[in-house]
Scaffold this motif. Structure first.
Motif, mmCIF file in Angstrom:
data_model
loop_
_atom_site.group_PDB
_atom_site.id
_atom_site.type_symbol
_atom_site.label_atom_id
_atom_site.label_comp_id
_atom_site.label_asym_id
_atom_site.label_seq_id
_atom_site.Cartn_x
_atom_site.Cartn_y
_atom_site.Cartn_z
ATOM 1 N N THR A 14 0.835 -1.202 0.000
ATOM 2 C CA THR A 14 0.000 0.000 0.000
ATOM 3 C C THR A 14 0.872 1.255 0.000
ATOM 4 O O THR A 14 2.102 1.200 0.165
ATOM 5 C CB THR A 14 -0.889 0.027 1.249
ATOM 6 O OG1 THR A 14 -0.044 0.133 2.408
ATOM 7 C CG2 THR A 14 -1.748 -1.224 1.347
ATOM 8 N N GLU A 15 0.220 2.406 -0.141
ATOM 9 C CA GLU A 15 0.925 3.685 -0.053
ATOM 10 C C GLU A 15 1.537 3.870 1.334
ATOM 11 O O GLU A 15 2.610 4.456 1.476
ATOM 12 C CB GLU A 15 -0.028 4.842 -0.369
ATOM 13 C CG GLU A 15 -0.468 4.889 -1.825
ATOM 14 C CD GLU A 15 0.708 5.008 -2.789
ATOM 15 O OE1 GLU A 15 1.622 5.813 -2.502
ATOM 16 O OE2 GLU A 15 0.711 4.308 -3.818
ATOM 17 N N VAL A 21 8.776 2.934 4.259
ATOM 18 C CA VAL A 21 10.121 2.682 3.740
ATOM 19 C C VAL A 21 10.816 3.999 3.410
ATOM 20 O O VAL A 21 12.001 4.189 3.735
ATOM 21 C CB VAL A 21 10.048 1.769 2.504
ATOM 22 C CG1 VAL A 21 11.416 1.668 1.821
ATOM 23 C CG2 VAL A 21 9.556 0.381 2.901
ATOM 24 N N LEU A 22 10.104 4.913 2.783
ATOM 25 C CA LEU A 22 10.695 6.204 2.424
ATOM 26 C C LEU A 22 11.132 6.974 3.668
ATOM 27 O O LEU A 22 12.204 7.604 3.674
ATOM 28 C CB LEU A 22 9.692 7.034 1.616
ATOM 29 C CG LEU A 22 10.192 8.384 1.090
ATOM 30 C CD1 LEU A 22 11.396 8.193 0.175
ATOM 31 C CD2 LEU A 22 9.079 9.127 0.359
ATOM 32 N N ASP A 23 10.326 6.904 4.722
ATOM 33 C CA ASP A 23 10.684 7.596 5.967
ATOM 34 C C ASP A 23 12.022 7.097 6.511
ATOM 35 O O ASP A 23 12.837 7.883 7.008
ATOM 36 C CB ASP A 23 9.588 7.400 7.015
ATOM 37 C CG ASP A 23 8.338 8.223 6.721
ATOM 38 O OD1 ASP A 23 8.400 9.119 5.865
ATOM 39 O OD2 ASP A 23 7.301 7.944 7.352
ATOM 40 N N THR A 263 17.631 -5.270 7.757
ATOM 41 C CA THR A 263 17.791 -3.815 7.711
ATOM 42 C C THR A 263 16.600 -3.079 8.319
ATOM 43 O O THR A 263 15.495 -3.621 8.419
ATOM 44 C CB THR A 263 17.957 -3.331 6.266
ATOM 45 O OG1 THR A 263 16.723 -3.530 5.565
ATOM 46 C CG2 THR A 263 19.078 -4.077 5.555
ATOM 47 N N ASP A 264 16.821 -1.827 8.689
ATOM 48 C CA ASP A 264 15.714 -0.962 9.115
ATOM 49 C C ASP A 264 14.732 -0.720 7.974
ATOM 50 O O ASP A 264 13.524 -0.549 8.212
ATOM 51 C CB ASP A 264 16.259 0.381 9.615
ATOM 52 C CG ASP A 264 16.512 0.369 11.115
ATOM 53 O OD1 ASP A 264 16.116 1.312 11.788
ATOM 54 O OD2 ASP A 264 17.102 -0.611 11.599
ATOM 55 N N ILE A 265 15.234 -0.700 6.756
ATOM 56 C CA ILE A 265 14.352 -0.521 5.602
ATOM 57 C C ILE A 265 13.329 -1.653 5.558
ATOM 58 O O ILE A 265 12.118 -1.426 5.432
ATOM 59 C CB ILE A 265 15.166 -0.478 4.293
ATOM 60 C CG1 ILE A 265 16.181 0.665 4.321
ATOM 61 C CG2 ILE A 265 14.250 -0.362 3.081
ATOM 62 C CD1 ILE A 265 17.217 0.584 3.210
ATOM 63 N N ALA A 266 13.830 -2.882 5.671
ATOM 64 C CA ALA A 266 12.947 -4.046 5.642
ATOM 65 C C ALA A 266 12.009 -4.057 6.847
ATOM 66 O O ALA A 266 10.819 -4.376 6.728
ATOM 67 C CB ALA A 266 13.776 -5.325 5.607
#
Length: 403
Positions: A14-15, A21-23, A263-266
């Motif tokens: 979703t958005e 992830v962008l944050d 990772t923090d991204i994941a």
């Protein structure tokens, strides 16, 4: 193809997931930061386990589970043949010898009797099993109570490969309800966050357990064997300054570990996805009920897999069992005709004991249940973004191909 292609499984993004992830990408931490601990905490609370330790894959989780139980060169580990190769490979990485368990040809699950047969074979070889991995195939719950009763007699420690069963609940013999992952009958459970699973972090896995010492050992093993806890230092003089505080740069590698961090991204994606777990779980239950009803009404020559009494499964896959010889069509031809109609399918799984690597180790092993299940099984589209109309289209296409 005139209609949209429906794969057998896919992620649901979703958005809100994208923003999470962008944050992180715009934050100070891309790895080994606060999102890791947040994801672990949320996941542990969801499955009702005291500890959750995330890592780079479920394969890594199975590897570290074996290492944490001191499985090593020549030790015997029981693993189901009806699963993905990683279920056996995790323990095999330690040098363990794998004794494969057969499965019920109607469900694909290991039963207490089949567990006992494999344990007996291991004992007869002079190398009794120290550990067993039990898979909740497709999201259905294996009879852990019955298996644990036999395992306890033999001092075999159980690890649940729950990669298919996030959200599945069951009722124990005392009538109490439990979530898969709470480790009611095992020392550890492992989960996968591959894109086709119920929840995704892209790639990733997690171990849940109830024992703090095990949790700490797994944490050490996933990050090079390095310890940063002030109270666990072995070189006291090197570790502390004159006031007794830990030197800010100091760490100790106390065992040979691995780089299995997530990772923090994941983990940011995982945290966002966890907010949708109730939605994911309910939609998968709804899809199973709809498929069950449609196939029951269709009178097609297919067998579906039922849940045992007391099990409320959150399915990862929806398998059908089909006698392809009886319908006069090979499985490859059947799958291709469905693909021509825009319906993706897959086979889960080729028995691990039949894979060349393991076949050369034990060429005489015959597991009839796993072979029979494999010959008949096919997985059809099953993921939350499927609509009811999509599901009806799948069943209609199967009927058309069979005719």
């Amino acid at each position: 193809m005139s209609e949209n292609f429906l794969p057998y499984g896919r992620q649901s993004i979703t958005e809100a997931d994208k923003k999470a992830v962008l944050d992180v990408l715009e934050s100070d931490f891309l790895t080994t930061g606060p999102k890791v601990a947040e994801f672990e905490k949320i996941f542990a609370e969801y499955v009702r386990a005291p500890h959750a330790i995330c890592m780079s894959s479920a394969t890594a989780a199975l590897h570290l589970a074996a290492l944490a139980l001191d499985i090593g060169e020549g030790d015997c580990v029981l693993a189901p043949s009806m699963s993905f190769a990683a279920t056996a490979n995790g323990a095999a990485y330690t040098g363990a010898r794998i004794e494969f368990m057969d499965c019920d040809p109607e469900s694909g699950l290991v039963t207490p009797q089949l567990f006992t047969e494999a344990a007996d074979r291991a004992e007869a070889s002079g190398n009794p099993a120290k550990m067993a991995v039990i898979v909740h195939l497709n999201g259905e719950h294996a009879d852990m109570a019955g298996i644990a009763e036999e395992a306890c007699k033999r001092n075999i420690r159980l690890v649940e490969d729950a990669c298919h069963a996030l959200g599945t609940t069951f009722v124990d013999r005392q009538g109490d309800g439990h979530m898969v992952g709470a480790c009611r009958y095992s020392v550890m459970s492992t989960f996968s966050f591959h894109p086709v699973k119920t929840l995704t972090t892209g790639e990733g896995g997690i171990v849940t357990c109830r024992d703090e010492a095990l949790a700490n050992r797994i944490k050490d093993l996933r990050s090079h064997g390095i310890v940063r806890d002030k109270d666990r230092m072995l070189h006291i003089d090197m570790a502390h300054d004159q006031s007794g505080d830990l030197n800010p740069w100091y760490y100790e590698m106390q065992t040979l570990g691995y780089n299995y961090r997530l990772t923090d991204i994941a983990c940011a994606l995982g945290v966002s996805q966890m907010e949708r777990m109730p939605e994911f779980a309910e939609r998968r239950r709804e899809m199973k009920r709809l498929y069950d009803d449609l196939f029951a009404e269709s009178n097609l020559p297919v067998r579906t897999i039922n849940s045992d009494e007391g099990v409320d499964s959150v399915r990862h896959l929806y398998p059908l069992l089909i006698d392809f010889e009886a319908i006069g069509m090979s499985r490859a031809e059947f799958m291709q005709k469905l693909r021509d109609n825009g319906i993706g399918t897959q086979v889960h799984y080729i028995p691990i004991h039949a894979q060349p690597y393991y076949k050369q180790i034990n060429p005489e092993l015959q597991l009839n249940g796993a072979s029979d299940y494999y010959e008949k099984v096919i997985s059809i589209p099953f993921y939350p973004d499927l609509t009811d109309d999509d599901i009806k289209r799948v069943v209609k296409s199967i009927a058309e191909v069979m005719r």
